[in-house]
Design an enzyme around this catalytic site. Structure first.
Site, short mmCIF file in Angstrom:
data_model
loop_
_atom_site.label_atom_id
_atom_site.label_comp_id
_atom_site.label_asym_id
_atom_site.label_seq_id
_atom_site.Cartn_x
_atom_site.Cartn_y
_atom_site.Cartn_z
N CYS A 1 72.08 -52.74 -72.57
CA CYS A 1 73.17 -51.79 -73.11
C CYS A 1 72.76 -50.83 -74.30
CB CYS A 1 74.31 -52.78 -73.54
SG CYS A 1 75.64 -51.80 -74.16
N CYS B 1 76.99 -43.54 -73.45
CA CYS B 1 76.44 -44.53 -72.78
C CYS B 1 74.91 -44.61 -72.56
CB CYS B 1 77.06 -44.50 -71.17
SG CYS B 1 76.47 -46.00 -70.29
O1 PYC Z 1 75.34 -47.80 -73.80
O2 PYC Z 1 74.31 -48.55 -71.95
C1 PYC Z 1 75.33 -48.48 -72.67
C2 PYC Z 1 76.72 -49.00 -72.16
C3 PYC Z 1 76.67 -49.66 -70.88
C4 PYC Z 1 78.13 -50.21 -71.16
C5 PYC Z 1 78.63 -49.78 -72.24
N1 PYC Z 1 77.72 -49.07 -72.93
#
Ligand code: PYC
Length: 323
Positions: free
Chosen positions: A92, A242
């Site tokens: 993550c 993300c």
């Molecule tokens: O930042 O990789 C990320 C992530 C995955 C799910 C929520 N954030």
């Protein structure tokens, strides 16, 4: 009845809007020699604690939890197992940035580089003096290009399948505009894509479940190249751009000849935050994504689990998670 500690201590942060809850005390150490064995031990023996710590009434759907363990590699600072309201994550990105800032807040980390072991491999993070964190993610790659998915109610959606520490289906579909005011529609649309992908037996390498759906669109910020909506494995959208999704996106762009080694890529999240990324050559011809962002500690708490509380293990959520 599963055994539950009386309390668990956590530190909360957000990375570009997306929350991370780091467990720092009270959770029994998972068993296993590798991080994936420890993740499996959590899933089999402590899944009730995952729900109790991140789900309502102590948490909410968007929180990503991070359990710290001793490292499995001698030169790593710690092991980390990430989890959410529905399941466990491989890696993550926003969560790692949150963990680094949390460890700094606790006085356990100073500016500089540190390595962390995760179930999908060892990653590196560099804390800068200004508080920003740059992660060096695990090798990422484009697995399949221009995959057509027949999505009931929407028609054919074409996208790339890429690995960034989790499996992503990345599409440019303009069927639903990527705007906060359309979040409910985006959620329905991406859930429908995910259902169709699973129903049509489309997977990542080694039958990997594609549990993140990413829609790339034009940015709203002048300093961004792209804005994304990412449906996470727990059924809610990532407020940040993300980190693993940015890694997968850059791997896809690089494979298409649209992002050179070292070229900066600026990815905007739904809440308006920004990650700056680039890719470099890894060992044996692999591709290493780098993602830079900022996190802020928002609180620390002692979660209490009163034996007479009917909701001490959290409120179960209906999440579209594959077996
Ligand atoms: O930042 O990789 C990320 C992530 C995955 C799910 C929520 N954030």
């Amino acid at each position: 009845m599963p055994s539950v500690p009386d309390f668990v201590r956590v530190v909360d942060s957000h990375t570009e809007g997306e929350p991370t809850r780091v467990v720092i005390e009270g959770w029994p150490a998972p068993r296993g020699a590798t991080m994936s064995e420890r993740r499996d031990d959590l899933r089999e023996n402590f899944d009730h604690l995952r729900r109790a710590v991140v789900c309502e009434p102590r948490g909410h759907d968007a929180i990503v939890g991070a359990l710290l363990t001793p490292p499995v590699n001698a030169d790593s600072a710690a092991g980390i197992i990430f989890f959410n309201n529905g399941t466990y994550l491989g890696m993550c990105g926003h969560g790692l940035i949150g963990v680094v800032r949390t460890l700094e807040y606790l006085g356990r980390l100073s500016p500089g580089k540190a390595r962390f072991d995760t179930p999908v491999g060892t990653v590196c993070a560099e804390l800068s003096a200004d508080g920003s964190v740059t992660i060096e993610n695990i090798a990422s790659y484009l697995h399949a290009r221009d995959v057509s998915v027949d999505v009931p109610g929407y028609g054919t959606v074409v996208g790339d399948i890429a690995w960034g520490g989790n499996w992503f289906f990345i599409t440019h579909s303009e069927l639903v505009p990527v705007e906060m005011s359309r979040e409910r529609e985006l959620n329905r649309f991406t859930q429908a894509i995910q259902d169709a992908i699973r129903a049509q037996g489309i997977t990542g390498a080694d039958n990997g479940d594609i549990d993140h759906i990413e829609i790339s669109a034009a940015p709203s910020r002048a300093d961004a190249d792209c804005r994304n909506y990412v449906l996470c494995s727990g059924g809610v959208y990532d407020r940040s751009p993300c980190g693993t999704g940015t890694s997968a996106k850059m791997a896809s762009l690089h494979a298409r000849g649209e992002l050179a080694l070292g070229e900066r890529w600026h990815q905007e999240g739904m809440a308006g935050g920004l990650f700056t990324g680039w890719v470099s050559e890894g060992i044996n011809g692999t591709l290493t994504p780098h993602v830079k962002g900022t996190a802020f500690v928002t609180g620390e708490a002692t979660l209490r689990f009163d034996a007479s509380d009917p909701f001490r293990l959290g409120i179960p959520v209906a999440v579209n998670v594959s077996a």
